[in-house]
Design a protein around this motif. Structure first.
Motif, mmCIF file in Angstrom:
data_model
loop_
_atom_site.group_PDB
_atom_site.id
_atom_site.type_symbol
_atom_site.label_atom_id
_atom_site.label_comp_id
_atom_site.label_asym_id
_atom_site.label_seq_id
_atom_site.Cartn_x
_atom_site.Cartn_y
_atom_site.Cartn_z
ATOM 1 N N GLY A 162 14.762 14.330 0.619
ATOM 2 C CA GLY A 162 15.341 14.367 -0.722
ATOM 3 C C GLY A 162 14.297 14.200 -1.806
ATOM 4 N N LEU A 163 13.326 13.318 -1.589
ATOM 5 C CA LEU A 163 12.266 13.125 -2.574
ATOM 6 C C LEU A 163 11.405 14.373 -2.707
ATOM 7 N N VAL A 196 17.056 9.468 -8.108
ATOM 8 C CA VAL A 196 17.162 8.361 -7.158
ATOM 9 C C VAL A 196 18.465 8.456 -6.383
ATOM 10 N N VAL A 197 19.564 8.676 -7.088
ATOM 11 C CA VAL A 197 20.873 8.766 -6.439
ATOM 12 C C VAL A 197 20.922 9.938 -5.467
ATOM 13 N N ALA A 198 20.356 11.068 -5.869
ATOM 14 C CA ALA A 198 20.362 12.244 -4.988
ATOM 15 C C ALA A 198 19.597 11.962 -3.700
ATOM 16 N N ALA A 199 18.453 11.278 -3.807
ATOM 17 C CA ALA A 199 17.671 10.958 -2.612
ATOM 18 C C ALA A 199 18.407 9.963 -1.723
ATOM 19 N N LEU A 200 19.017 8.948 -2.316
ATOM 20 C CA LEU A 200 19.757 7.959 -1.531
ATOM 21 C C LEU A 200 20.950 8.587 -0.827
ATOM 22 N N ASP A 201 21.677 9.427 -1.538
ATOM 23 C CA ASP A 201 22.846 10.066 -0.916
ATOM 24 C C ASP A 201 22.440 11.018 0.196
ATOM 25 N N THR A 202 21.338 11.715 0.016
ATOM 26 C CA THR A 202 20.836 12.581 1.079
ATOM 27 C C THR A 202 20.496 11.757 2.309
ATOM 28 N N ALA A 203 19.877 10.615 2.098
ATOM 29 C CA ALA A 203 19.522 9.737 3.211
ATOM 30 C C ALA A 203 20.759 9.199 3.922
ATOM 31 N N ILE A 208 21.616 4.766 17.649
ATOM 32 C CA ILE A 208 20.244 5.128 17.977
ATOM 33 C C ILE A 208 19.740 6.163 16.969
ATOM 34 N N GLY A 209 18.631 5.864 16.317
ATOM 35 C CA GLY A 209 18.028 6.798 15.374
ATOM 36 C C GLY A 209 18.675 6.847 14.008
ATOM 37 N N ALA A 210 19.640 5.966 13.742
ATOM 38 C CA ALA A 210 20.340 6.022 12.456
ATOM 39 C C ALA A 210 19.402 5.758 11.287
ATOM 40 N N GLY A 211 18.619 4.664 11.390
ATOM 41 C CA GLY A 211 17.690 4.347 10.311
ATOM 42 C C GLY A 211 16.601 5.380 10.152
ATOM 43 N N ASP A 212 16.200 5.995 11.256
ATOM 44 C CA ASP A 212 15.171 7.029 11.198
ATOM 45 C C ASP A 212 15.694 8.281 10.502
ATOM 46 N N ALA A 213 16.946 8.640 10.776
ATOM 47 C CA ALA A 213 17.546 9.787 10.093
ATOM 48 C C ALA A 213 17.727 9.503 8.607
ATOM 49 N N PHE A 214 18.055 8.255 8.266
ATOM 50 C CA PHE A 214 18.098 7.863 6.855
ATOM 51 C C PHE A 214 16.717 8.066 6.237
ATOM 52 N N MET A 215 15.678 7.621 6.953
ATOM 53 C CA MET A 215 14.314 7.717 6.421
ATOM 54 C C MET A 215 13.897 9.162 6.219
ATOM 55 N N SER A 216 14.111 10.012 7.210
ATOM 56 C CA SER A 216 13.720 11.422 7.060
ATOM 57 C C SER A 216 14.558 12.099 5.978
ATOM 58 N N GLY A 217 15.830 11.729 5.871
ATOM 59 C CA GLY A 217 16.661 12.279 4.802
ATOM 60 C C GLY A 217 16.185 11.842 3.431
ATOM 61 N N ALA A 268 0.818 -1.218 0.000
ATOM 62 C CA ALA A 268 0.000 0.000 0.000
ATOM 63 C C ALA A 268 0.850 1.265 0.000
ATOM 64 N N SER A 269 2.173 1.111 -0.110
ATOM 65 C CA SER A 269 3.099 2.247 -0.039
ATOM 66 C C SER A 269 3.902 2.358 -1.325
ATOM 67 N N GLN A 270 4.241 3.596 -1.697
ATOM 68 C CA GLN A 270 5.129 3.785 -2.837
ATOM 69 C C GLN A 270 6.602 3.744 -2.439
ATOM 70 N N VAL A 271 6.904 4.056 -1.173
ATOM 71 C CA VAL A 271 8.276 4.082 -0.678
ATOM 72 C C VAL A 271 8.375 3.183 0.545
ATOM 73 N N VAL A 272 9.334 2.256 0.531
ATOM 74 C CA VAL A 272 9.591 1.392 1.685
ATOM 75 C C VAL A 272 11.086 1.363 1.939
ATOM 76 N N LYS A 273 11.439 1.598 3.205
ATOM 77 C CA LYS A 273 12.834 1.478 3.636
ATOM 78 C C LYS A 273 12.902 0.435 4.733
ATOM 79 N N LEU A 274 13.855 -0.484 4.639
ATOM 80 C CA LEU A 274 14.089 -1.426 5.709
ATOM 81 C C LEU A 274 15.574 -1.679 5.848
ATOM 82 N N SER A 275 15.976 -2.136 7.023
ATOM 83 C CA SER A 275 17.374 -2.461 7.258
ATOM 84 C C SER A 275 17.645 -3.887 6.792
#
Length: 312
Positions: free
Chosen positions: A247-248, A268-275, A234-243, A168-175
């Motif tokens: 970026g998007l 895509v690359v710009a968003a990933l690097d920002t994250a 602590i919060g590393a993945g969350d900061a990646f997600m907000s970044g 149901a999501s267009q964007v999914v991030k997982l570790s």
């Protein structure tokens, strides 16, 4: 930049670090704070009690201008997570949870993000899934499972819910740890494929010091980690997600995800690097402490200077 209406749904809690004090956190709340610090303040829909920990959470949200949704402030205890930090900087958590998070209407939103306990724990998870499925076509939906296996119920049911929310999501991030839990024994490429086949257009898996891999519109990407001295994670993945979400939004890629138009590789690359930069800054200091615009841009400039390709 035009300010889009953004909502984040999920837990706000206090991380009690053994030997290190208490910090306001929770994966969705950290994402909300990260977006606010980068100039995209959302409304957080959570459950914040009327105790001293709730006071700490409310003060933290107010400092970073995160809005609070209806039914978020409640009578009773706030959620807590006691974190024990290992020698390598990784964290293990012991959660104390009570009550449920009310799911809002998702009308007239440009972006809604959810994840972790608040997305996968009943009561509340089924209502959230229904809201995601019924969200207006013009709303970008983002999901980070951020698995806390001890508190989200039976594993098989939780895995089904992760796949349902991802679809149901267009964007999914997982570790990579989330990926191993979701499909034991499968490769990261297989997990990316499975989520993309379910309908998610922009799938990212973080790999700690090895960077991140992604599958976007059938194209694979791999980006290296940003080198830093790690204080804690602590919060590393969350900061990646907000970044990533920042970026998007920054580059207008969110509208391409909603409209179904092809996403250019450079976006895509710009968003990933920002994250990745956002996450790297956060692990270089104690607690869930995502970056502000100046430090993010400074580190991004340094990263661009040494970039050697688009990472596909």
């Amino acid at each position: 930049m035009n300010q889009a209406r953004i909502a984040v749904i999920g837990e706000a809690l206090v991380d009690i670090v053994v030997g290190g004090g208490a910090h306001a956190g929770g994966s969705p709340m950290n994402v909300a704070v990260g977006l606010a610090r980068l100039g995209r303040p959302p409304v957080l829909h959570a459950r914040i009690g009327d105790d001293a920990y709730g006071d700490l959470i409310r003060a933290h949200l107010a400092e970073d201008r995160v809005g609070v949704g209806a039914h978020t402030l409640v009578d009773g205890p706030s959620w807590t997570a006691t974190a024990t930090i290992a020698e390598d900087g990784s964290a293990e958590y012991d959660f104390a949870l009570a009550g449920e998070i009310a799911v809002p209407e998702l009308d007239e939103l440009a972006l809604v993000h959810t994840g972790s306990i608040g997305a996968l724990r009943e009561p509340g998870s089924s209502a959230l899934l229904a809201a995601y499925r019924d969200a207006p076509a013009g709303t970008l939906r983002s999901f980070d499972p951020n698995i806390r296996a001890d508190v989200i119920g039976p594993a098989d049911a939780a895995r089904r819910r992760v796949l349902e929310l991802a679809a149901a999501s267009q964007v999914v991030k997982l570790s990579d740890e989330d990926a191993a839990w979701l499909r034991p024994g499968a490769s990261l490429e297989d997990v990316l494929d499975a989520l993309a086949e379910g309908g998610t257009r922009f799938v990212v898996i973080t790999r700690g010091a090895q960077g991140a891999v992604a599958l976007v519109d059938g194209v694979r990407y791999e980006r290296p980690a940003v080198r830093v001295d790690v204080v804690d994670t602590i919060g590393a993945g969350d900061a990646f997600m907000s970044g990533l979400l920042f970026g998007l939004l920054r580059d207008g890629t969110d509208r391409l995800l909603v409209d179904g138009a092809p996403i250019p590789a450079e976006d895509v690359v710009a968003a990933l690097d920002t994250a990745l930069v956002s996450g790297a800054i956060t692990v270089s200091r104690a607690g869930a402490n995502p970056p502000r615009p100046a430090e993010l841009e400074e580190r991004l400039d340094a990263t661009r200077a040494v970039s050697d390709g688009d990472g596909r």
